[in-house]
Write a protein that holds these residues in place. Structure first.
Motif, PDB file in Angstrom:
ATOM      1  N   GLN A 186       0.634  33.706  -6.845  1.00 56.11           N
ATOM      2  CA  GLN A 186      -0.024  33.149  -5.657  1.00 56.11           C
ATOM      3  C   GLN A 186      -0.889  31.944  -6.022  1.00 56.11           C
ATOM      4  OE1 GLN A 186       0.765  34.280  -2.631  1.00 56.11           O
ATOM      5  NE2 GLN A 186       2.122  35.732  -3.679  1.00 56.11           N
ATOM      6  N   ASP A 200      -0.347  29.760  -8.434  1.00 54.07           N
ATOM      7  CA  ASP A 200       0.536  28.610  -8.655  1.00 54.07           C
ATOM      8  C   ASP A 200       1.120  28.099  -7.347  1.00 54.07           C
ATOM      9  OD1 ASP A 200       0.021  28.766 -11.341  1.00 54.07           O
ATOM     10  OD2 ASP A 200       1.838  29.915 -11.827  1.00 54.07           O
ATOM     11  N   ARG A 201       1.414  28.984  -6.423  1.00 56.28           N
ATOM     12  CA  ARG A 201       1.947  28.553  -5.134  1.00 56.28           C
ATOM     13  C   ARG A 201       0.928  27.695  -4.376  1.00 56.28           C
ATOM     14  NH1 ARG A 201       3.762  33.004  -1.346  1.00 56.28           N
ATOM     15  NH2 ARG A 201       4.594  31.194  -0.207  1.00 56.28           N
ATOM     16  N   ALA A 202      -0.365  28.112  -4.496  1.00 52.37           N
ATOM     17  CA  ALA A 202      -1.409  27.329  -3.829  1.00 52.37           C
ATOM     18  C   ALA A 202      -1.516  25.942  -4.460  1.00 52.37           C
ATOM     19  CB  ALA A 202      -2.738  28.081  -3.910  1.00 52.37           C
ATOM     20  N   ALA A 227       0.776  24.334  -5.878  1.00 51.20           N
ATOM     21  CA  ALA A 227       1.984  23.574  -5.557  1.00 51.20           C
ATOM     22  C   ALA A 227       2.022  23.132  -4.105  1.00 51.20           C
ATOM     23  CB  ALA A 227       3.212  24.412  -5.881  1.00 51.20           C
ATOM     24  N   GLY A 228       1.004  23.542  -3.333  1.00 52.40           N
ATOM     25  CA  GLY A 228       0.952  23.137  -1.938  1.00 52.40           C
ATOM     26  C   GLY A 228       1.756  24.018  -0.998  1.00 52.40           C
ATOM     27  N   GLU A 229       2.286  25.136  -1.486  1.00 55.21           N
ATOM     28  CA  GLU A 229       3.073  26.015  -0.617  1.00 55.21           C
ATOM     29  C   GLU A 229       2.174  26.812   0.326  1.00 55.21           C
ATOM     30  OE1 GLU A 229       5.716  28.472  -2.843  1.00 55.21           O
ATOM     31  OE2 GLU A 229       6.329  26.857  -4.199  1.00 55.21           O
ATOM     32  N   ILE A 230       1.007  27.169  -0.145  1.00 52.92           N
ATOM     33  CA  ILE A 230       0.048  27.922   0.675  1.00 52.92           C
ATOM     34  C   ILE A 230      -1.341  27.371   0.420  1.00 52.92           C
ATOM     35  CG2 ILE A 230       1.407  30.059   0.751  1.00 52.92           C
ATOM     36  CD1 ILE A 230      -0.280  31.119  -1.556  1.00 52.92           C
ATOM     37  N   ASP A 231      -2.248  27.584   1.357  1.00 54.28           N
ATOM     38  CA  ASP A 231      -3.641  27.160   1.180  1.00 54.28           C
ATOM     39  C   ASP A 231      -4.548  28.315   0.757  1.00 54.28           C
ATOM     40  OD1 ASP A 231      -3.221  24.481   1.855  1.00 54.28           O
ATOM     41  OD2 ASP A 231      -3.320  24.946   3.998  1.00 54.28           O
ATOM     42  N   TYR A 266      -4.621  32.923  -0.097  1.00 48.33           N
ATOM     43  CA  TYR A 266      -3.892  34.185  -0.253  1.00 48.33           C
ATOM     44  C   TYR A 266      -4.897  35.326  -0.407  1.00 48.33           C
ATOM     45  CZ  TYR A 266      -4.622  33.604  -5.349  1.00 48.33           C
ATOM     46  OH  TYR A 266      -5.158  33.432  -6.595  1.00 48.33           O
TER      47      TYR A 266
END
Length: 494
Positions: free
Chosen positions: A70, A72-74, A76-80, A82
């Motif tokens: 989660q 890394d996803r943030a 990467a801009g996938e989520i703001d 979690y």
């Protein structure tokens, strides 16, 4: 989260430090840039120590991958943001559970600056949930086990609600319901059907039905009856009932267990019929034998030694005749209620006669016999039957007493009727045998060990005679100290 950095850093710092929830600013590499006191207390580290660590080394190894994904996803801009529940490693080594909420803070140009993390300590909650899950699993296992037992036992089981409605029954009981209720059952206690008393002839009334009695709050054991319209195919059952109660003792209903005893009941019937038949067949020739022995004994031409032999034969034949009479009476009681010939009688006179008759055998055994009676006690009874009660009780008392012992017959009036007691100072009865002494053919363990002769019918006959008079017979005994049989008869007068 764009532009989330507060314009007043001091205000932000105060909010962070005084929040009751663990909070931290986390760098893009995972290091803790700023932490508050709540997080420090939750993990057991000083604030300074925490600010030298990254969240990776504070996270339980089994939960780290999920957090990093989660994280890394943030980046990467996938989520703001979690949220997840994960385990932290406390400074003393134990695991602390946290409900983690993470938001990524970006600059005005959209570049990631840092993360804001909030950690709610849910360790106690998680432990409570673990205990609850374990308890739920145990309850479910217990439920499944009971369900398996409920459905596989050979005993019919029935649960009745407090309103008398059937709430549940197992497959075994459901199968047996077809015999007494071929047209179906309405599921309510006391429904009448092809249900008979132990005699197999008298239909049960609603008040006698075991389900109705249990629904009315009764508890009982080994209540026997027959079911089925056809005498050839009918079945016998023994049922026990217990009340189901709530935490405060309130009655919630009743549980009944039905055990089929058809083979046992039919075997008992066959035994009774056999005993009765054999007794009848033997009685006639035995009466003839005794008559001829009487003639032989009175023959003056008989040698003295032959007369002595005849007397021995007579005594044994008379004993056999007594045994046959007992067997016949037991058979009669099993078939129909004992018939009484009531008349006014002085029980004191009956007791004196019985004691005098028992003295010869008692004297030969070295046992004293005492009588404690009033001057007179008139009542309406079958005097011959009451004499039979006394003869049997006195015979047992003397037989099971040692030389030097004493047997006492006591007769008195009481509030609940006339009390007849026969007490001895003999060997006594074991506590686990007390409930069996009135059963047919029962012999106590001590009597068998000492090879004391007897048939085990006397006390059954006593119980039948007293019951036919509307009375009750009880026993108090202690091994090595003696026994008291107490018959209570209703005081009936013209």
């Amino acid at each position: 989260m764009v532009g989330a950095t507060p314009e007043n850093p001091d205000l932000w710092r105060l909010t962070l430090q005084h929040s009751p929830i663990g909070m931290a600013l986390v760098g893009l590499d995972g290091r803790l840039l700023m932490v508050n006191r709540a997080m420090s207390e939750m993990l057991g580290y000083d604030v300074e120590e925490l600010q030298q660590r990254g969240f990776q080394e504070l996270t339980h190894v089994d939960d780290l991958d999920a957090d990093l994904v989660q994280f890394d996803r943030a980046l990467a801009g996938e989520i703001d943001s979690y949220r997840l529940r994960k385990r932290y490693l406390h400074a003393d080594g134990h695991v602390a559970w946290g409900d983690l909420s993470v938001a990524l803070v970006r600059g005005r140009d959209g570049r990631p600056l840092h993360f804001i993390s909030q950690i709610l300590d849910v360790t106690e909650q998680h432990e409570h949930e673990d205990r609850l899950r374990a308890a739920t699993a145990d309850v479910e296992h217990e439920r499944q086990s009971l369900e398996a037992v409920f459905e596989t036992v050979s005993v019919g089981l029935l649960l009745i609600g407090r309103d008398g409605r059937y709430e549940r029954m197992n497959r075994r009981h459901q199968e047996t319901m077809r015999l007494p209720f071929p047209d179906g059952h309405g599921g309510e206690a006391g429904q009448l059907g092809h249900v008979y008393h132990p005699d197999g002839k008298t239909l049960m009334a609603k008040e006698d039905m075991p389900s109705y009695r249990a629904a009315q709050g009764e508890e009982f054991d080994d209540y026997t009856y027959w079911v089925g319209d056809d005498p050839i195919t009918r079945a016998a059952f023994s049922v026990s009932a217990r009340q189901v109660r709530g935490p405060s003792g309130e009655r919630l209903g009743a549980a009944l267990a039905y055990q089929e005893i058809t083979d046992l009941m039919r075997a008992m019937q066959v035994k009774d019929e056999f005993v009765s038949s054999v007794s009848h067949e033997l009685r006639t020739p035995l009466t003839s034998v005794l008559g001829y022995l009487e003639l032989l004994a009175e023959n003056d031409k008989m040698p003295a030694d032959a007369v002595a032999h005849v007397q021995v034969i007579r005594r044994n034949a008379t004993r056999l005749q007594t045994l046959l009479s007992d067997l016949l009476q037991v058979g009669q009681v099993a078939e129909v209620s004992l018939q009484l010939q009531r008349a006014d009688a002085d029980l004191v006179a009956v007791a004196r006669e019985a004691v005098e008759a028992a003295r010869l055998y008692a004297d030969q055994s070295g046992v004293g016999v005492e009588l404690d009676v009033p001057h007179r006690l008139l009542t309406l009874v079958d005097a011959q039957r009451i004499r039979q009660v006394l003869d049997n009780l006195l015979s047992n008392a003397v037989k099971y007493s040692r030389a030097g012992g004493t047997v006492t017959v006591c007769l008195r009036e009481a509030a609940d009727g006339i009390v007849l007691e026969v007490s001895d100072t003999g060997m006594g009865i074991a506590a686990d045998e007390i409930d069996q002494v009135f059963g047919r053919f029962f012999r106590g363990g001590e009597a068998l060990r000492q090879q004391i002769p007897g048939t085990g019918l006397g006390l059954n006959i006593v119980s039948s005679i007293v019951a036919a008079h509307g009375g009750e017979v009880t026993v108090d005994s202690e091994l090595g100290r003696g026994t008291t049989f107490r018959a209570t008869l209703p005081h009936v007068t013209d």
